[in-house]
Write a protein that holds these residues in place. Structure first.
Motif, PDB file in Angstrom:
ATOM      1  N   GLU A 251       0.815  -1.210   0.000  1.00 15.90           N
ATOM      2  CA  GLU A 251       0.000   0.000   0.000  1.00 15.90           C
ATOM      3  C   GLU A 251       0.850   1.261   0.000  1.00 15.90           C
ATOM      4  O   GLU A 251       0.442   2.288  -0.547  1.00 15.90           O
ATOM      5  N   SER A 252       2.028   1.200   0.608  1.00 25.62           N
ATOM      6  CA  SER A 252       2.916   2.363   0.649  1.00 25.62           C
ATOM      7  C   SER A 252       3.362   2.762  -0.753  1.00 25.62           C
ATOM      8  O   SER A 252       3.344   3.950  -1.117  1.00 25.62           O
ATOM      9  N   LEU A 253       3.750   1.770  -1.578  1.00 30.83           N
ATOM     10  CA  LEU A 253       4.171   2.056  -2.945  1.00 30.83           C
ATOM     11  C   LEU A 253       2.987   2.515  -3.784  1.00 30.83           C
ATOM     12  O   LEU A 253       3.114   3.443  -4.599  1.00 30.83           O
ATOM     13  N   GLU A 254       1.854   1.892  -3.598  1.00 32.70           N
ATOM     14  CA  GLU A 254       0.636   2.303  -4.312  1.00 32.70           C
ATOM     15  C   GLU A 254       0.329   3.773  -4.046  1.00 32.70           C
ATOM     16  O   GLU A 254       0.039   4.541  -4.961  1.00 32.70           O
ATOM     17  N   GLU A 255       0.425   4.176  -2.781  1.00 32.90           N
ATOM     18  CA  GLU A 255       0.159   5.561  -2.410  1.00 32.90           C
ATOM     19  C   GLU A 255       1.191   6.505  -3.035  1.00 32.90           C
ATOM     20  O   GLU A 255       0.839   7.586  -3.518  1.00 32.90           O
ATOM     21  N   SER A 256       2.465   6.090  -3.031  1.00 35.18           N
ATOM     22  CA  SER A 256       3.524   6.932  -3.587  1.00 35.18           C
ATOM     23  C   SER A 256       3.314   7.205  -5.070  1.00 35.18           C
ATOM     24  O   SER A 256       3.507   8.320  -5.546  1.00 35.18           O
ATOM     25  N   ILE A 257       2.923   6.170  -5.810  1.00 34.62           N
ATOM     26  CA  ILE A 257       2.689   6.350  -7.247  1.00 34.62           C
ATOM     27  C   ILE A 257       1.462   7.226  -7.479  1.00 34.62           C
ATOM     28  O   ILE A 257       1.474   8.126  -8.318  1.00 34.62           O
ATOM     29  N   ASN A 258       0.403   6.968  -6.734  1.00 36.49           N
ATOM     30  CA  ASN A 258      -0.825   7.753  -6.892  1.00 36.49           C
ATOM     31  C   ASN A 258      -0.609   9.232  -6.612  1.00 36.49           C
ATOM     32  O   ASN A 258      -1.211  10.087  -7.272  1.00 36.49           O
ATOM     33  N   CYS A 259       0.237   9.560  -5.632  1.00 35.38           N
ATOM     34  CA  CYS A 259       0.397  10.964  -5.243  1.00 35.38           C
ATOM     35  C   CYS A 259       1.574  11.641  -5.955  1.00 35.38           C
ATOM     36  O   CYS A 259       2.006  12.718  -5.544  1.00 35.38           O
ATOM     37  N   THR A 270       6.375  -5.167 -16.126  1.00 35.06           N
ATOM     38  CA  THR A 270       5.558  -5.057 -14.922  1.00 35.06           C
ATOM     39  C   THR A 270       5.302  -3.602 -14.561  1.00 35.06           C
ATOM     40  O   THR A 270       4.197  -3.231 -14.149  1.00 35.06           O
ATOM     41  N   THR A 271       6.315  -2.765 -14.732  1.00 27.83           N
ATOM     42  CA  THR A 271       6.149  -1.332 -14.479  1.00 27.83           C
ATOM     43  C   THR A 271       5.083  -0.757 -15.407  1.00 27.83           C
ATOM     44  O   THR A 271       4.230   0.031 -14.979  1.00 27.83           O
ATOM     45  N   LEU A 272       5.108  -1.147 -16.675  1.00 29.99           N
ATOM     46  CA  LEU A 272       4.096  -0.675 -17.616  1.00 29.99           C
ATOM     47  C   LEU A 272       2.701  -1.100 -17.189  1.00 29.99           C
ATOM     48  O   LEU A 272       1.740  -0.317 -17.277  1.00 29.99           O
ATOM     49  N   MET A 273       2.572  -2.328 -16.697  1.00 29.26           N
ATOM     50  CA  MET A 273       1.252  -2.788 -16.243  1.00 29.26           C
ATOM     51  C   MET A 273       0.767  -1.967 -15.057  1.00 29.26           C
ATOM     52  O   MET A 273      -0.406  -1.564 -15.005  1.00 29.26           O
ATOM     53  N   ASP A 274       1.661  -1.706 -14.108  1.00 29.19           N
ATOM     54  CA  ASP A 274       1.282  -0.915 -12.928  1.00 29.19           C
ATOM     55  C   ASP A 274       0.888   0.510 -13.312  1.00 29.19           C
ATOM     56  O   ASP A 274      -0.129   1.037 -12.839  1.00 29.19           O
ATOM     57  N   LEU A 275       1.684   1.137 -14.159  1.00 26.56           N
ATOM     58  CA  LEU A 275       1.402   2.524 -14.552  1.00 26.56           C
ATOM     59  C   LEU A 275       0.145   2.613 -15.410  1.00 26.56           C
ATOM     60  O   LEU A 275      -0.570   3.619 -15.382  1.00 26.56           O
ATOM     61  N   SER A 276      -0.131   1.553 -16.163  1.00 25.64           N
ATOM     62  CA  SER A 276      -1.372   1.499 -16.937  1.00 25.64           C
ATOM     63  C   SER A 276      -2.575   1.445 -16.007  1.00 25.64           C
ATOM     64  O   SER A 276      -3.557   2.166 -16.203  1.00 25.64           O
ATOM     65  N   LEU A 278      -2.776   2.553 -13.041  1.00 23.79           N
ATOM     66  CA  LEU A 278      -2.917   3.809 -12.306  1.00 23.79           C
ATOM     67  C   LEU A 278      -3.045   5.018 -13.237  1.00 23.79           C
ATOM     68  O   LEU A 278      -3.120   6.152 -12.768  1.00 23.79           O
ATOM     69  N   GLU A 279      -3.045   4.764 -14.556  1.00 18.74           N
ATOM     70  CA  GLU A 279      -3.236   5.812 -15.571  1.00 18.74           C
ATOM     71  C   GLU A 279      -2.257   6.967 -15.370  1.00 18.74           C
ATOM     72  O   GLU A 279      -2.654   8.128 -15.236  1.00 18.74           O
ATOM     73  N   LYS A 280      -0.969   6.634 -15.386  1.00 17.28           N
ATOM     74  CA  LYS A 280       0.065   7.616 -15.100  1.00 17.28           C
ATOM     75  C   LYS A 280       0.816   8.073 -16.354  1.00 17.28           C
ATOM     76  O   LYS A 280       0.945   7.332 -17.328  1.00 17.28           O
ATOM     77  N   LYS A 281       1.327   9.296 -16.276  1.00 14.09           N
ATOM     78  CA  LYS A 281       2.251   9.790 -17.285  1.00 14.09           C
ATOM     79  C   LYS A 281       3.665   9.465 -16.825  1.00 14.09           C
ATOM     80  O   LYS A 281       3.973   9.568 -15.627  1.00 14.09           O
ATOM     81  N   ALA A 282       4.506   9.076 -17.765  1.00 16.93           N
ATOM     82  CA  ALA A 282       5.828   8.581 -17.380  1.00 16.93           C
ATOM     83  C   ALA A 282       6.901   8.979 -18.379  1.00 16.93           C
ATOM     84  O   ALA A 282       6.615   9.372 -19.517  1.00 16.93           O
ATOM     85  N   PHE A 283       8.139   8.862 -17.917  1.00 18.22           N
ATOM     86  CA  PHE A 283       9.317   9.008 -18.780  1.00 18.22           C
ATOM     87  C   PHE A 283      10.136   7.747 -18.574  1.00 18.22           C
ATOM     88  O   PHE A 283      10.515   7.412 -17.445  1.00 18.22           O
ATOM     89  N   PHE A 284      10.419   7.034 -19.672  1.00 18.09           N
ATOM     90  CA  PHE A 284      11.094   5.745 -19.568  1.00 18.09           C
ATOM     91  C   PHE A 284      12.571   5.824 -19.955  1.00 18.09           C
ATOM     92  O   PHE A 284      12.951   6.538 -20.895  1.00 18.09           O
ATOM     93  N   ILE A 285      13.387   5.068 -19.226  1.00 19.87           N
ATOM     94  CA  ILE A 285      14.815   4.949 -19.508  1.00 19.87           C
ATOM     95  C   ILE A 285      15.139   3.461 -19.534  1.00 19.87           C
ATOM     96  O   ILE A 285      15.398   2.854 -18.488  1.00 19.87           O
ATOM     97  N   PRO A 286      15.096   2.818 -20.707  1.00 21.04           N
ATOM     98  CA  PRO A 286      15.303   1.364 -20.766  1.00 21.04           C
ATOM     99  C   PRO A 286      16.710   0.962 -20.341  1.00 21.04           C
ATOM    100  O   PRO A 286      17.664   1.723 -20.500  1.00 21.04           O
ATOM    101  N   THR A 287      16.818  -0.241 -19.776  1.00 19.89           N
ATOM    102  CA  THR A 287      18.109  -0.779 -19.381  1.00 19.89           C
ATOM    103  C   THR A 287      18.958  -1.026 -20.619  1.00 19.89           C
ATOM    104  O   THR A 287      18.499  -1.632 -21.590  1.00 19.89           O
ATOM    105  N   LEU A 288      20.200  -0.572 -20.582  1.00 26.09           N
ATOM    106  CA  LEU A 288      21.102  -0.739 -21.719  1.00 26.09           C
ATOM    107  C   LEU A 288      21.243  -2.207 -22.098  1.00 26.09           C
ATOM    108  O   LEU A 288      21.487  -3.058 -21.237  1.00 26.09           O
TER     109      LEU A 288
END
Length: 347
Positions: A251-259, A270-276, A278-288
């Motif tokens: 719940e702590s991480l859920e709250e952090s992303i929401n706020c 998995t990050t994409l699924m979570d942000l989807s 929560l309907e978030k705007k994001a900036f991605f930096i893929p692993t080299l």
């Protein structure tokens, strides 16, 4: 038994809703993994029964272009680990009288003693540059050894994984279970301008951490920086606008992303699924060197959902591009997962 690959924390976190659903319908769940993935699951499910699996000890490189070859050189070690997984799984089936196995990307966690072996992956096609045909063939060959393969995505053209989880002629045991996330969108007051979510194997996690902290050193943005390490080590920080946490879960991480207004993270699935969710705007930096993350980041940008850049090119000024993108959208609640669990009740 739910067995989870320890390669970053994404495999562990996406199995959380599966474990919760299994418990909700009355199954006793044995959780198996190793390393930080096991530690995270122990924090999420205190009081549950855990087993430690053999570690793949995946070694990364500082240069992304060398990663593919580094992984190929580790093939004998991976094969040895798969055999060790298989031997241990046989013993665990007998120890707990298991009725079924769900393996998230652990090729060796399956048993011929039962006919309820499920493999979870979002990659039917494993992108690896010039060796994509070979890596995809190996993956699909292992998938066929399982009774079912579950893909955490939706079928059809509107989907999250693109060519990774969709192809015209895929193995017949493949089923879709919908986009997985343990989070829910909530109406909360925004506290942070940016939430930095770090994850993934070393040394790339530390390299990106150093780049971001240097860029944000004098920032006036309100930033929550979650390092993605299960550790008590404290990172020095002289900027009062930056709050640093080693890890966050539940719940702590859920709250952090929401706020948080915007998210800065790797483009792991998995990050994409979570942000989807929560309907978030994001900036991605893929692993080299991680072709999968590079593909997903480019796909998000091409679809007009989120911008990205390579980590060596990151500057704080690039974050202004986020406003020009729509952000990720929720795929809705799907009953697919609960429907799939009926597989373990069938004879």
């Amino acid at each position: 038994m739910v067995a989870v690959l320890n390669w970053g924390l994404g495999h562990a976190t996406r199995c959380i809703p599966i474990i919760n659903e299994l418990k909700a319908v009355g199954f006793e769940v044995i959780i198996a993994s190793d390393g930080q993935a096991l530690q995270l699951l122990q924090k999420e499910f205190p009081g549950s029964t855990f087993e430690e699996l053999p570690s793949y000890n995946i070694e990364y490189t500082k240069k992304g272009s060398l990663l593919k070859w580094k992984l190929l050189l580790q093939t004998p070690k991976f094969i040895k680990t798969i055999k060790a997984e298989n031997d241990l799984t046989r013993n665990l089936v007998k120890k707990y009288d298991l009725s079924g196995i769900i393996s998230d990307n652990r090729w060796g966690v399956r048993s011929d003693l039962i006919k309820k072996n499920v493999f979870i992956t979002h990659q039917i096609n494993v992108l690896s540059g010039s060796t994509t045909v070979l890596s995809s063939y190996i993956q699909q060959n292992y998938i066929e050894k399982f009774d079912e393969c579950w893909i955490p995505d939706t079928p059809g053209e509107t989907n999250l994984s693109g060519i990774l989880g969709h192809k015209k002629n895929f193995p017949g045991n493949v089923k879709y279970i919908g986009v997985l996330s343990r989070f829910k969108k909530k109406k909360v007051t925004l506290i942070y301008d940016f939430l930095v979510l770090l994850s993934g194997p070393e040394p790339q996690r530390t390299i990106l951490e150093s780049i971001l902290l240097k860029e944000f050193k004098n920032t006036e943005f309100r930033i929550l920086f979650i390092r993605g390490v299960i550790s008590q080590e404290k990172l020095e920080n002289s900027n009062s606008n930056i709050k640093i946490q080693n890890y966050s879960f539940g719940e702590s991480l859920e709250e952090s992303i929401n706020c948080s207004r915007y998210i800065i993270s790797r483009s792991g699935y998995t990050t994409l699924m979570d942000l989807s969710k929560l309907e978030k705007k994001a900036f991605f930096i893929p692993t080299l060197g991680q072709e999968e993350q590079e593909y997903l980041a480019k796909r998000m940008e091409k679809l007009g959902l989120a911008p990205y850049c390579r980590q060596e090119d990151f500057t704080i000024s690039k974050l202004g591009r986020i406003a020009n993108y729509a952000g990720l959208s929720d795929f809705g609640d799907h009953p697919l997962l609960r429907d799939r669990l009926a597989f373990f009740h069938s004879k």
